[in-house]
Design an enzyme around this catalytic site. Sequence first.
Site, PDB file in Angstrom:
ATOM      1  N   TYR A  25       8.110  16.210  96.187  1.00 37.23           N
ATOM      2  CA  TYR A  25       9.554  16.405  96.031  1.00 37.23           C
ATOM      3  C   TYR A  25      10.458  17.193  96.939  1.00 37.23           C
ATOM      4  O   TYR A  25      11.756  17.181  96.654  1.00 37.23           O
ATOM      5  CB  TYR A  25       9.825  16.784  94.567  1.00 37.23           C
ATOM      6  CG  TYR A  25       9.283  15.660  93.389  1.00 37.23           C
ATOM      7  CD1 TYR A  25       9.437  14.492  93.564  1.00 37.23           C
ATOM      8  CD2 TYR A  25       8.257  16.343  92.739  1.00 37.23           C
ATOM      9  CE1 TYR A  25       8.843  13.525  92.456  1.00 37.23           C
ATOM     10  CE2 TYR A  25       7.446  15.528  91.788  1.00 37.23           C
ATOM     11  CZ  TYR A  25       7.854  14.087  91.781  1.00 37.23           C
ATOM     12  OH  TYR A  25       7.175  13.100  90.957  1.00 37.23           O
ATOM     13  N   ASN A  75      18.936  10.002  88.685  1.00 39.58           N
ATOM     14  CA  ASN A  75      17.540   9.905  88.783  1.00 39.58           C
ATOM     15  C   ASN A  75      16.898  10.552  87.447  1.00 39.58           C
ATOM     16  O   ASN A  75      17.210  11.579  86.948  1.00 39.58           O
ATOM     17  CB  ASN A  75      17.102  11.128  89.945  1.00 39.58           C
ATOM     18  CG  ASN A  75      15.686  11.177  90.038  1.00 39.58           C
ATOM     19  OD1 ASN A  75      14.878  10.414  89.302  1.00 39.58           O
ATOM     20  ND2 ASN A  75      15.254  12.136  91.005  1.00 39.58           N
ATOM     21  N   ASP A  88      20.029   0.647  77.664  1.00 41.53           N
ATOM     22  CA  ASP A  88      21.063   0.313  76.767  1.00 41.53           C
ATOM     23  C   ASP A  88      22.341   1.122  76.936  1.00 41.53           C
ATOM     24  O   ASP A  88      23.483   0.571  76.853  1.00 41.53           O
ATOM     25  CB  ASP A  88      20.689   0.403  75.465  1.00 41.53           C
ATOM     26  CG  ASP A  88      19.898  -0.598  74.828  1.00 41.53           C
ATOM     27  OD1 ASP A  88      19.667  -1.429  75.644  1.00 41.53           O
ATOM     28  OD2 ASP A  88      19.162  -0.382  73.964  1.00 41.53           O
ATOM     29  N   HIS A 101      15.590   7.950  93.718  1.00 44.83           N
ATOM     30  CA  HIS A 101      14.322   8.718  93.443  1.00 44.83           C
ATOM     31  C   HIS A 101      14.081   9.292  94.685  1.00 44.83           C
ATOM     32  O   HIS A 101      13.961   8.682  95.900  1.00 44.83           O
ATOM     33  CB  HIS A 101      12.975   7.715  93.003  1.00 44.83           C
ATOM     34  CG  HIS A 101      13.145   7.126  91.598  1.00 44.83           C
ATOM     35  ND1 HIS A 101      13.139   7.545  90.480  1.00 44.83           N
ATOM     36  CD2 HIS A 101      13.669   5.758  91.330  1.00 44.83           C
ATOM     37  CE1 HIS A 101      13.534   6.873  89.668  1.00 44.83           C
ATOM     38  NE2 HIS A 101      13.769   5.945  89.975  1.00 44.83           N
ATOM     39  N   LEU A 102      13.256  10.384  94.655  1.00 49.64           N
ATOM     40  CA  LEU A 102      13.044  11.292  95.830  1.00 49.64           C
ATOM     41  C   LEU A 102      11.910  10.753  96.559  1.00 49.64           C
ATOM     42  O   LEU A 102      12.004  10.467  97.608  1.00 49.64           O
ATOM     43  CB  LEU A 102      12.799  12.720  95.405  1.00 49.64           C
ATOM     44  CG  LEU A 102      14.016  13.354  94.920  1.00 49.64           C
ATOM     45  CD1 LEU A 102      13.387  14.504  93.916  1.00 49.64           C
ATOM     46  CD2 LEU A 102      14.572  13.945  95.822  1.00 49.64           C
ATOM     47  N   ARG A 112       4.599   4.258  87.660  1.00 52.60           N
ATOM     48  CA  ARG A 112       6.112   4.423  87.917  1.00 52.60           C
ATOM     49  C   ARG A 112       6.613   3.275  88.730  1.00 52.60           C
ATOM     50  O   ARG A 112       7.830   3.311  89.313  1.00 52.60           O
ATOM     51  CB  ARG A 112       5.716   5.533  89.303  1.00 52.60           C
ATOM     52  CG  ARG A 112       5.560   6.872  88.760  1.00 52.60           C
ATOM     53  CD  ARG A 112       5.272   7.887  89.911  1.00 52.60           C
ATOM     54  NE  ARG A 112       4.297   9.042  89.386  1.00 52.60           N
ATOM     55  CZ  ARG A 112       4.894  10.015  88.544  1.00 52.60           C
ATOM     56  NH1 ARG A 112       6.012   9.932  88.161  1.00 52.60           N
ATOM     57  NH2 ARG A 112       3.791  10.919  88.623  1.00 52.60           N
TER      58      ARG A 112
HETATM   59  C1  DQA Z   1      10.787  10.841  90.469  1.00 54.50           C
HETATM   60  C2  DQA Z   1       9.902   9.666  90.319  1.00 54.50           C
HETATM   61  C3  DQA Z   1       9.457   9.762  88.932  1.00 54.50           C
HETATM   62  O1  DQA Z   1       8.537   8.785  88.914  1.00 54.50           O
HETATM   63  C4  DQA Z   1       8.910  11.107  88.382  1.00 54.50           C
HETATM   64  O2  DQA Z   1       8.622  11.040  86.914  1.00 54.50           O
HETATM   65  C5  DQA Z   1       9.874  12.045  88.568  1.00 54.50           C
HETATM   66  C6  DQA Z   1      10.957  12.084  90.100  1.00 54.50           C
HETATM   67  C7  DQA Z   1      11.437  10.791  91.782  1.00 54.50           C
HETATM   68  O3  DQA Z   1      12.521  11.088  92.187  1.00 54.50           O
HETATM   69  O4  DQA Z   1      10.685  10.420  92.786  1.00 54.50           O
HETATM   70  O5  DQA Z   1      10.096  13.002  87.725  1.00 54.50           O
HETATM   71  O6  DQA Z   1      12.043  10.035  89.692  1.00 54.50           O
END
Ligand code: DQA
Length: 164
Positions: A25, A75, A88, A101-102, A112
């Site tokens: 991350y 995010n 919703d 998403h990072l 995921r």
């Molecule tokens: C995330 C990806 C998700 O799967 C994970 O649970 C996160 C970070 C990302 O920014 O890559 O908490 O949202």
Amino acid sequence: MLQPKIVVIQGANLAALGTRQPHLYGKQTLQQIHSDLQQRFGQQCNLEFVCSNHEGVLLDAIHKYGSSAQGFVINAGAYTHTSYALADALAAVQLPCIEVHLTNVARREPFRQHSCIAPVCLGSICGLGAMGYTWAVEAMLQHLQCCSTAQSSNRESNRAGSAI
Ligand code: DQA
């Protein structure tokens, strides 16, 4: 249009950025990411930031800002993959939303690879690290600009139509 308000929503475990699995991350904290966004876009829009580990708090924020903001960048962390309630809420307020998403979630674990919120978002930016937030705000600004230009040219052509 006046400066648009764009709300950046950070969900589960994102407050731990900087120390949380930095190989995945990155090393930037959420505070650094937010102040970079503020520095970069502060003249063009009014940015607000919401961060919570609690799904209900995120839902309340979406409803609260639904009537005063012009767009969301979100995010949702792991809630992305589980929360139909967030989907919703975003559908209910009907504001444009861009998912960030990072990491490149498509290259990670199977759980995921499903996003509950993707169907109610304009689009998603994944795998570009913290820069993804920058592109998302930029894309939202462009989208809002296009919408307001389209609306005012519709108004113009309606006016031209009614004059005939
Ligand atoms: C995330 C990806 C998700 O799967 C994970 O649970 C996160 C970070 C990302 O920014 O890559 O908490 O949202």
